[in-house]
Design a protein around this motif. Structure first.
Motif, PDB file in Angstrom:
ATOM      1  N   PRO A   1       1.100  -0.963   0.279  1.00  0.00           N
ATOM      2  CA  PRO A   1      -0.145   0.183  -0.001  1.00  0.00           C
ATOM      3  C   PRO A   1       0.717   0.923  -0.231  1.00  0.00           C
ATOM      4  O   PRO A   1       1.934   0.989   0.418  1.00  0.00           O
ATOM      5  CB  PRO A   1      -0.730   0.008   1.728  1.00  0.00           C
ATOM      6  N   ARG A   2       0.515   2.253  -0.736  1.00  0.00           N
ATOM      7  CA  ARG A   2       1.627   3.413  -0.884  1.00  0.00           C
ATOM      8  C   ARG A   2       1.306   4.397   0.394  1.00  0.00           C
ATOM      9  O   ARG A   2       0.174   3.961   1.589  1.00  0.00           O
ATOM     10  CB  ARG A   2       0.464   4.226  -1.855  1.00  0.00           C
ATOM     11  N   SER A   3       2.380   4.836   0.872  1.00  0.00           N
ATOM     12  CA  SER A   3       2.428   5.155   2.698  1.00  0.00           C
ATOM     13  C   SER A   3       1.324   6.578   2.288  1.00  0.00           C
ATOM     14  O   SER A   3       1.739   7.102   3.509  1.00  0.00           O
ATOM     15  CB  SER A   3       3.873   5.198   2.668  1.00  0.00           C
ATOM     16  N   GLY A   4       1.497   7.387   1.418  1.00  0.00           N
ATOM     17  CA  GLY A   4       0.261   8.706   1.621  1.00  0.00           C
ATOM     18  C   GLY A   4      -1.044   8.643   1.655  1.00  0.00           C
ATOM     19  O   GLY A   4      -1.601   9.375   1.743  1.00  0.00           O
ATOM     20  N   SER A   5      -1.420   7.438   2.055  1.00  0.00           N
ATOM     21  CA  SER A   5      -2.908   7.607   1.621  1.00  0.00           C
ATOM     22  C   SER A   5      -3.420   6.518   3.273  1.00  0.00           C
ATOM     23  O   SER A   5      -2.354   6.154   3.334  1.00  0.00           O
ATOM     24  CB  SER A   5      -3.174   6.027   0.354  1.00  0.00           C
ATOM     25  N   GLY A   6      -4.006   6.569   3.163  1.00  0.00           N
ATOM     26  CA  GLY A   6      -4.561   6.869   4.444  1.00  0.00           C
ATOM     27  C   GLY A   6      -4.419   7.585   5.997  1.00  0.00           C
ATOM     28  O   GLY A   6      -3.615   8.043   5.741  1.00  0.00           O
ATOM     29  N   PRO A   7      -4.706   7.898   7.154  1.00  0.00           N
ATOM     30  CA  PRO A   7      -4.341   8.080   8.105  1.00  0.00           C
ATOM     31  C   PRO A   7      -3.410   7.803   8.743  1.00  0.00           C
ATOM     32  O   PRO A   7      -2.261   7.381   8.312  1.00  0.00           O
ATOM     33  CB  PRO A   7      -5.907   8.170   8.989  1.00  0.00           C
ATOM     34  N   ALA A   8      -2.684   7.996   9.254  1.00  0.00           N
ATOM     35  CA  ALA A   8      -1.258   8.144   9.907  1.00  0.00           C
ATOM     36  C   ALA A   8      -1.147   8.607  11.547  1.00  0.00           C
ATOM     37  O   ALA A   8      -1.915   9.607  11.896  1.00  0.00           O
ATOM     38  CB  ALA A   8       0.544   9.316   9.360  1.00  0.00           C
ATOM     39  N   LEU A   9      -0.246   7.525  12.171  1.00  0.00           N
ATOM     40  CA  LEU A   9      -0.086   7.338  13.711  1.00  0.00           C
ATOM     41  C   LEU A   9       1.127   8.597  13.922  1.00  0.00           C
ATOM     42  O   LEU A   9       1.862   8.433  13.303  1.00  0.00           O
ATOM     43  CB  LEU A   9      -0.138   6.852  14.213  1.00  0.00           C
ATOM     44  N   VAL A  10       1.009   9.866  14.629  1.00  0.00           N
ATOM     45  CA  VAL A  10       1.910  10.331  14.924  1.00  0.00           C
ATOM     46  C   VAL A  10       2.298  10.182  16.419  1.00  0.00           C
ATOM     47  O   VAL A  10       1.917  10.247  17.724  1.00  0.00           O
ATOM     48  CB  VAL A  10       1.711  11.769  14.768  1.00  0.00           C
ATOM     49  N   VAL A  11       3.547   9.904  16.674  1.00  0.00           N
ATOM     50  CA  VAL A  11       4.343   9.641  18.086  1.00  0.00           C
ATOM     51  C   VAL A  11       4.658  10.925  18.354  1.00  0.00           C
ATOM     52  O   VAL A  11       5.921  10.887  18.019  1.00  0.00           O
ATOM     53  CB  VAL A  11       4.766   8.209  17.675  1.00  0.00           C
ATOM     54  N   ASP A  12       4.531  11.751  19.504  1.00  0.00           N
ATOM     55  CA  ASP A  12       5.925  12.467  19.981  1.00  0.00           C
ATOM     56  C   ASP A  12       6.062  11.919  21.154  1.00  0.00           C
ATOM     57  O   ASP A  12       5.743  10.994  22.225  1.00  0.00           O
ATOM     58  CB  ASP A  12       4.450  13.629  20.777  1.00  0.00           C
ATOM     59  N   LEU A  13       7.456  11.659  21.414  1.00  0.00           N
ATOM     60  CA  LEU A  13       8.496  10.867  21.718  1.00  0.00           C
ATOM     61  C   LEU A  13       8.627  12.039  22.902  1.00  0.00           C
ATOM     62  O   LEU A  13       9.740  12.015  23.631  1.00  0.00           O
ATOM     63  CB  LEU A  13       9.826  10.523  21.159  1.00  0.00           C
ATOM     64  N   GLY A  14       8.362  12.828  22.495  1.00  0.00           N
ATOM     65  CA  GLY A  14       9.652  14.388  24.008  1.00  0.00           C
ATOM     66  C   GLY A  14      10.606  14.602  23.485  1.00  0.00           C
ATOM     67  O   GLY A  14      11.509  14.307  22.810  1.00  0.00           O
ATOM     68  N   ARG A  15      11.388  15.448  24.171  1.00  0.00           N
ATOM     69  CA  ARG A  15      12.478  16.110  23.693  1.00  0.00           C
ATOM     70  C   ARG A  15      12.305  16.466  22.312  1.00  0.00           C
ATOM     71  O   ARG A  15      13.454  16.564  21.861  1.00  0.00           O
ATOM     72  CB  ARG A  15      13.573  15.273  23.929  1.00  0.00           C
ATOM     73  N   GLY A  16      11.277  17.251  21.589  1.00  0.00           N
ATOM     74  CA  GLY A  16      11.432  17.881  20.354  1.00  0.00           C
ATOM     75  C   GLY A  16      10.953  16.907  19.026  1.00  0.00           C
ATOM     76  O   GLY A  16      11.463  16.601  18.286  1.00  0.00           O
ATOM     77  N   ARG A  17      11.072  15.353  20.180  1.00  0.00           N
ATOM     78  CA  ARG A  17      11.392  14.505  18.340  1.00  0.00           C
ATOM     79  C   ARG A  17       9.362  13.844  17.985  1.00  0.00           C
ATOM     80  O   ARG A  17       9.395  13.287  19.403  1.00  0.00           O
ATOM     81  CB  ARG A  17      11.898  13.074  19.801  1.00  0.00           C
ATOM     82  N   ARG A  18       9.760  14.361  17.343  1.00  0.00           N
ATOM     83  CA  ARG A  18       7.992  13.032  16.982  1.00  0.00           C
ATOM     84  C   ARG A  18       7.856  12.318  15.769  1.00  0.00           C
ATOM     85  O   ARG A  18       9.042  12.185  14.841  1.00  0.00           O
ATOM     86  CB  ARG A  18       6.659  14.399  16.142  1.00  0.00           C
ATOM     87  N   MET A  19       7.501  10.924  15.635  1.00  0.00           N
ATOM     88  CA  MET A  19       7.414   9.872  14.450  1.00  0.00           C
ATOM     89  C   MET A  19       6.170   9.757  14.275  1.00  0.00           C
ATOM     90  O   MET A  19       5.104   9.678  15.007  1.00  0.00           O
ATOM     91  CB  MET A  19       8.044   8.495  15.315  1.00  0.00           C
TER      92      MET A  19
END
Length: 121
Positions: A84-102
């Protein structure tokens, strides 16, 4: 001659060794544990538990010198027409603290996400 008053009774300020603190923190923040119950059992405030946890996290966090080291990692892109294409559908954003986000897209494999979180943790 002056008068001296001696107060007896329990010491108001207790001293906790690092091993005792770690044992209490492990007990308080174990899966399914209730921090307030553990604090009550050890006769300490929940605020002290969170202060100890914050200090422990600061001690074990990588220093600024460790984060300033740059390097390169080899990246290999393999085209998979069935994936599946990575741009399709919703994404999960994980805030890891200290300004890091995945950002995790639906097409990401569980193994890759686990490895990336382990490194960024």
């Amino acid at each position: 001659m002056g008068q001296i008053t001696v107060f007896s009774g329990p010491e108001r300020r207790r001293r906790w060794s690092d091993e005792q603190r770690l044992q209490i923190l492990t007990e308080a923040f174990a899966p399914g544990a209730c921090a307030s119950d553990v604090a009550r059992r050890h006769e300490i405030s929940t605020g002290l538990l969170y202060t100890w946890r914050k200090k422990l996290a600061a001690q074990t966090a990588p220093s600024a010198d460790d984060l300033s080291v740059t390097g390169f990692a080899e990246a290999i892109v393999v085209a998979d027409p069935d994936a599946p294409r990575s741009g399709s559908g919703p994404a999960l954003v994980v805030d890891l603290g200290r300004g890091r986000r995945m950002t995790i897209f639906p097409g990401a494999s569980a193994v890759l996400v686990a490895a990336a979180l382990r490194v960024l943790r």
